[in-house]
Each structure stands twice: as C-alpha cells, then as structure tokens.
Scaffold this active site. Structure first.
Site, PDB file in Angstrom:
ATOM      1  N   ASN A 147     -31.254  -5.707 -13.588  1.00 25.36           N
ATOM      2  CA  ASN A 147     -31.882  -6.189 -12.343  1.00 25.36           C
ATOM      3  C   ASN A 147     -33.222  -5.510 -12.034  1.00 25.36           C
ATOM      4  O   ASN A 147     -34.162  -6.152 -11.612  1.00 25.36           O
ATOM      5  CB  ASN A 147     -30.905  -6.072 -11.169  1.00 25.36           C
ATOM      6  N   GLU A 243     -23.995   5.225 -10.935  1.00 21.76           N
ATOM      7  CA  GLU A 243     -24.519   4.371  -9.851  1.00 21.76           C
ATOM      8  C   GLU A 243     -23.951   2.986 -10.104  1.00 21.76           C
ATOM      9  O   GLU A 243     -24.431   2.259 -10.974  1.00 21.76           O
ATOM     10  CB  GLU A 243     -26.051   4.335  -9.885  1.00 21.76           C
ATOM     11  N   CYS A 277     -28.566  -3.638  -6.327  1.00 21.00           N
ATOM     12  CA  CYS A 277     -27.299  -2.946  -6.049  1.00 21.00           C
ATOM     13  C   CYS A 277     -27.144  -2.697  -4.556  1.00 21.00           C
ATOM     14  O   CYS A 277     -26.136  -3.040  -3.966  1.00 21.00           O
ATOM     15  CB  CYS A 277     -27.247  -1.639  -6.832  1.00 21.00           C
ATOM     16  N   GLU A 452     -29.007  10.800  -7.196  1.00 16.91           N
ATOM     17  CA  GLU A 452     -30.311  10.704  -7.844  1.00 16.91           C
ATOM     18  C   GLU A 452     -31.379  11.029  -6.804  1.00 16.91           C
ATOM     19  O   GLU A 452     -31.134  10.937  -5.598  1.00 16.91           O
ATOM     20  CB  GLU A 452     -30.530   9.286  -8.386  1.00 16.91           C
TER      21      GLU A 452
HETATM   22  P1  NAD Z   1     -23.056  -3.983 -16.634  1.00 19.93           P
HETATM   23  O1  NAD Z   1     -22.083  -2.943 -16.219  1.00 19.93           O
HETATM   24  O2  NAD Z   1     -22.540  -5.276 -17.157  1.00 19.93           O
HETATM   25  O3  NAD Z   1     -24.023  -3.422 -17.763  1.00 19.93           O
HETATM   26  C1  NAD Z   1     -24.794  -2.237 -17.590  1.00 19.93           C
HETATM   27  C2  NAD Z   1     -25.035  -1.601 -18.940  1.00 19.93           C
HETATM   28  O4  NAD Z   1     -23.821  -1.095 -19.476  1.00 19.93           O
HETATM   29  C3  NAD Z   1     -25.612  -2.521 -19.990  1.00 19.93           C
HETATM   30  O5  NAD Z   1     -26.638  -1.834 -20.671  1.00 19.93           O
HETATM   31  C4  NAD Z   1     -24.424  -2.780 -20.906  1.00 19.93           C
HETATM   32  O6  NAD Z   1     -24.776  -3.066 -22.233  1.00 19.93           O
HETATM   33  C5  NAD Z   1     -23.726  -1.449 -20.857  1.00 19.93           C
HETATM   34  N1  NAD Z   1     -22.306  -1.484 -21.223  1.00 19.93           N
HETATM   35  C6  NAD Z   1     -21.455  -2.525 -21.161  1.00 19.93           C
HETATM   36  N2  NAD Z   1     -20.221  -2.134 -21.548  1.00 19.93           N
HETATM   37  C7  NAD Z   1     -20.297  -0.822 -21.845  1.00 19.93           C
HETATM   38  C8  NAD Z   1     -19.355   0.155 -22.269  1.00 19.93           C
HETATM   39  N3  NAD Z   1     -18.066  -0.145 -22.453  1.00 19.93           N
HETATM   40  N4  NAD Z   1     -19.783   1.423 -22.448  1.00 19.93           N
HETATM   41  C9  NAD Z   1     -21.070   1.760 -22.222  1.00 19.93           C
HETATM   42  N5  NAD Z   1     -22.003   0.872 -21.839  1.00 19.93           N
HETATM   43  C10 NAD Z   1     -21.630  -0.400 -21.644  1.00 19.93           C
HETATM   44  O7  NAD Z   1     -23.994  -4.194 -15.351  1.00 19.93           O
HETATM   45  P2  NAD Z   1     -25.136  -5.292 -15.135  1.00 19.93           P
HETATM   46  O8  NAD Z   1     -24.473  -6.628 -14.973  1.00 19.93           O
HETATM   47  O9  NAD Z   1     -26.203  -5.124 -16.143  1.00 19.93           O
HETATM   48  O10 NAD Z   1     -25.748  -4.839 -13.733  1.00 19.93           O
HETATM   49  C11 NAD Z   1     -25.337  -5.340 -12.496  1.00 19.93           C
HETATM   50  C12 NAD Z   1     -24.430  -4.340 -11.793  1.00 19.93           C
HETATM   51  O11 NAD Z   1     -25.091  -3.086 -11.686  1.00 19.93           O
HETATM   52  C13 NAD Z   1     -24.094  -4.736 -10.372  1.00 19.93           C
HETATM   53  O12 NAD Z   1     -22.732  -4.461 -10.114  1.00 19.93           O
HETATM   54  C14 NAD Z   1     -24.965  -3.802  -9.530  1.00 19.93           C
HETATM   55  O13 NAD Z   1     -24.493  -3.551  -8.233  1.00 19.93           O
HETATM   56  C15 NAD Z   1     -24.977  -2.576 -10.366  1.00 19.93           C
HETATM   57  N6  NAD Z   1     -26.130  -1.730 -10.050  1.00 19.93           N
HETATM   58  C16 NAD Z   1     -25.921  -0.556  -9.382  1.00 19.93           C
HETATM   59  C17 NAD Z   1     -27.016   0.242  -9.024  1.00 19.93           C
HETATM   60  C18 NAD Z   1     -26.838   1.528  -8.268  1.00 19.93           C
HETATM   61  O14 NAD Z   1     -27.797   2.276  -8.133  1.00 19.93           O
HETATM   62  N7  NAD Z   1     -25.643   1.839  -7.772  1.00 19.93           N
HETATM   63  C19 NAD Z   1     -28.316  -0.171  -9.357  1.00 19.93           C
HETATM   64  C20 NAD Z   1     -28.484  -1.385 -10.039  1.00 19.93           C
HETATM   65  C21 NAD Z   1     -27.381  -2.153 -10.384  1.00 19.93           C
END
Ligand code: NAD
Length: 469
Positions: A147, A243, A277, A452
C-alpha cells in the site's frame, strides 16, 4: 521521461526469471520484476552480513551523514520515483499520494539521521555505575506490504541502518519495482552490499523470518502473516517489530461541527483510496448530528476526483489488485443486501479498465455488519449511529485489533478523556492517520507490537546492552 526510463532500465534484470508487473489503473505493463528464489535470499543475506561490520564501525555520526546523503539522492530522483510508484501501486501523483510518499521517504531518512541517541547512565551512586547502550543487531529483515511500498521500506531500513545494521528487504509481490527503484537510489550513497532487495514470494519471506543469520525482522502487513512470522521466527528467538492490520474507529462527539470536520474525516478514511493501515475504517456519529455529518461528508467525497494516477487532477486511484477489489465489492454488496443505506458509490463501472471502486459511504449499518467488523482496506466507509458515548467507546473497543482511532469534538479536553478509553496504539484528536517521524507509532492488541519512529524506533533496531561496573 528519459530519466524515468533510465531508472526503470537500471532495475530490469538482464538474466533470470522475470514477472511482468501490470498497472492497476490501465492493465498495461509497467516493467519486469526479477523473481528471486530462496537461494538468491541466501546470497543476499551473506552479502549483507559481510558489509555490516564496517558499517557498524563507522559510528553514529558517519552513518547519519550517509543517511542524509541518501535523502538527497531520493530528492534528486523524486519525480521518477513518484511516477513509477504511481504506475505500479496506482496512487495518483498528487494529493497525499505518490509525490507525498516520496517526500516522506526523504523526511524519514533525515529524521533517522537526526534523532539523538545517547547511552543512558541508569545508576551512578558511587558503588555501581550501570550504563545502557544499544548495539547493532547485525542483519535485519524488512518485509513490507503493497500500500505504501516506498515509505514503509524507509520506515524499516532507515532506523536499521542508523543503528549499524545491514538490511535485506523483501517487498510485496504486488509492488517490487517501487522498492527496487527506491533501494537503487539509496544505494547511490550507501556502501555496497549493505542494503539488499530480494524480490520473491511468500516462501522467501518465510525463510527470511526463520533464517539464523537474521537477528530481527521488521514486518508490516496483515495480522495473519504477522502470526506466521511469529511462528517462523520462534526457533531463533528473533526480535520482531510487527505493524499489522487495523480497523480504526473514529468517534464524532455531539458537539462537533459537521462542516468543519468533513474534510478531515474524508482524508482520514480515504487517504491512498482507503488502502492505509491506520485509516479511519468505522465512523461512529452521535445521533444528534448523524444526518448532518452524512450530508457534509457526502458533499466532500463527491468532489474528489478518482482516476489514472499519472493524470495530474486525480487524488484517488484504483485498488492496487484484483483480490483487494473483490474484498471491497463483497463487503459493500453484503452491507447493501443487509438493508444498509448506500449514500454514495457502491456500483463499480464494469466497463472501466483497471480496479477502480468508486468512493462509497454506507449509512444506517449495524456494528456487526462485515463492512464494519472486517478490515475493508479500500474506499468504502461505514457510518454507524450511536446515542451515548459509552456505547460508542464499547463498539470502538469491540474488535481484536487496535492500531489507530480518533475522536472529533469542539472541546479537545473532552476528546482527550474519551481518547484515553480507546484501546489503540494512537488516538488522534480532530484528525486521523497523521504520522510524524518524531512521534512513536505502533499497534495495540492484534495490530502488532513494537514502536517505530523517534528515539523509541531507533532503540527497537538495537540490542540493549548494560555495562555494569
Ligand atoms: P500481507 O501480509 O499479505 O503481505 C505482506 C508481506 O508479507 C508481503 O511482502 C508478503 O510477501 C509477505 N509474506 C506473506 N506470507 C509470508 C510468510 N509466511 N512469511 C513471511 N512473509 C510473508 O499484507 P499486504 O496485503 O501486503 O498488506 C496489507 C495489510 O498490511 C493490511 O492488513 C494493512 O492494515 C497492513 N498494514 C499495516 C501497517 C501498519 O503500520 N500497522 C502499515 C501498512 C499496512
């Protein structure tokens, strides 16, 4: 444009497997991303580990100077980076979007460089002198979402570097080009090998999270993946900053002025077309001003242009991927079927190219409706009516996530009292989602742990060591 092409060419692999990345606004090709394997990850970790000791030995001052130069490099390439980010992620150039995100990268690099971190003398009573220091961890893994791909990479990489670590970055499969280009620009000013990008899938992320040579993982993404990372990292007792997902509540108190807050509410919810997020994802409005808030918010929302990111007039873009589009469409359809009132949007144009979902406001919806209870992560805001502040607070706290929240009122002192009762890592007053490199940021409940930004963010990238003599 020549330098945009040069930047893209510089991250396009000559050999090896590649994957075509498509523009979510048009479906046309943006570029070719390498498909890295677990073996590539091993090589990257080894190279990062080799570069780390010399970097750590430079000390804080020299490392901060290098980060400031890296910030300058981002600014030199700002327009090319913003264009690539806009094409790959979908977000418009203008508004709080692509140019804003690239600007934030430079700002957070400078903040990581400029935040003082002194050793603390914890006890010095003549008999005991105990000092608390923060030593480098070694190699840090940085796993990020799609995102805010550039900004979140900097949030992870900049403090890690400042504290004397090397970093292996694993970008989302949806937005690898943005991260490859950003790191290419950073590396114009950083020692060779220190920051590596491995553009692979989940298996690469999972291996990074369990790898014995990686001392810490900075992870930003969904709560489900965060839980998988906790498990993968358990055998090596890896340090984690998580996060994770959120479903932020906003509470509008009865004394708020609907017209005055409407634009703030809009951007709190719809920044990055809702794919944020800590965006406002559930809005609780007191019965006495419910209709007025709905009306003012609808007027603001109607006026915000959505379209292809590279067209300068737009401030809202498409969803980044089909999967996210389908989630938003499913949740809005279910809300409408349950009897909720769609004030705006809710009907995507089937003939339009790209994953555009219109700006959507849904009123008269129950708190247990899936559009309220699940993280929609898109441009659809449910507006829930409440009649007592206790009821609103209870509803805000009813979920198992707690990233951000907000309280809206003409009386900031009253708003602070309500804020203190909300279970969230940050509660904003009369704004939502405003992050600041000086202010710690992190989640409560299943939105994750660890902070962070600011000095707390630096400490999280070091190993605390007490010298007691
Ligand atoms: P996601 O969890 O699907 O993927 C994030 C990353 O994790 C990707 O690079 C993916 O390849 C990797 N990944 C997937 N499976 C894994 C595993 N088993 N082990 C290690 N890495 C793995 O998330 P997304 O769909 O890319 O992002 C959206 C989500 O992120 C939403 O829930 C959003 O709220 C959250 N988000 C949180 C913050 C925050 O600061 N809290 C900021 C931005 C987004």
């Amino acid at each position: 444009m020549e330098s945009y092409d040069a930047l893209l060419a510089s991250i396009t692999p000559d050999t090896g497997e590649t994957r075509t990345i498509l523009d979510p606004a048009t479906g046309t090709a943006v570029g070719e991303a390498p498909v890295h394997s677990v073996e590539d990850l091993e090589n990257a970790i080894a190279a990062a580990a080799a570069a780390q000791p010399a970097w750590a030995a430079l000390g804080h001052e020299a490392r901060s100077a290098a980060l400031l130069k890296a910030a300058d490099a981002v600014e030199r390439s700002a327009e090319e980076l913003a264009r690539l980010l806009s094409r790959e992620q979908g977000k418009p150039l203008n508004g709080p979007n692509a140019r804003f995100e690239v600007g934030a990268c430079a700002a957070w690099l400078r903040a990581a460089a400029g935040t003082p971190l002194e050793a603390e003398t914890v006890v010095d009573d003549g008999e005991t002198r105990a000092e608390l220091h923060y030593r480098p961890i070694g190699v840090v893994g940085a796993i990020g979402p799609w995102n805010w791909p550039m900004m979140i990479t900097v949030w992870q990489v900049a403090p890690a570097l400042r504290m004397g670590n090397a970093v292996v970055v694993k970008p989302s499969e949806y937005t690898p080009l943005s991260v490859l280009a950003l790191v290419k620009v950073l590396n114009e000013e950083l020692p060779e090998g220190l920051v590596q990008v491995v553009s692979g899938g989940r298996e690469v992320g999972a291996r990074l999270a369990e790898h014995p040579a990686v001392g810490k993982v900075m992870f930003t993404g969904s709560t489900a993946t965060g839980k998988a990372i906790i498990k993968s990292s358990a055998d090596t007792v890896k340090r984690l900053t998580l996060e994770l997902g959120g479903n932020d509540a906003g509470i509008v108190l009865p004394d708020a002025d609907p017209k005055a807050i409407a634009e703030g509410l809009f951007w709190g919810a719809f920044i990055n077309t809702g794919q944020t997020c800590a965006a406002l994802k559930r809005l609780y409005v007191h019965d006495s001003i419910y209709d007025a808030v709905c009306e003012e918010l609808t007027a603001v929302a109607k006026a915000m242009p959505m379209g292809v990111g590279l067209e300068e007039g737009n401030v809202l873009g498409p969803l980044q991927n089909k999967q996210q589009f389908d989630i938003v469409a499913r949740l809005v359809d279910a809300a409408r079927d349950s009897g909720a009132r769609v004030l705006l949007g809710g009907e995507p144009d089937a003939d339009q190219a790209g994953y555009f979902y219109p700006t959507t406001l849904v009123a008269d919806i129950d708190n247990d409706n899936p559009l309220v209870a699940e993280e929609q992560f898109g441009p659809a805001l449910p507006i829930i009516r409440y009649s007592s502040v206790d009821e609103a607070v209870a509803k805000a706290n009813a979920l198992d996530v707690g990233l951000g929240a907000s309280v809206w009122s003409a009386d900031p002192a009253a708003a602070r009292e309500v804020a203190a009762r909300i279970q969230a890592g940050t509660v904003w007053i009369n704004k939502h989602g405003a992050v600041d490199p000086r202010v710690p940021f992190g989640g409560a409940k299943q939105s994750g742990y660890g902070l962070e930004f600011g000095v707390e963010g630096l400490k999280a990238l070091g190993v605390p060591q007490v010298i007691n003599g």
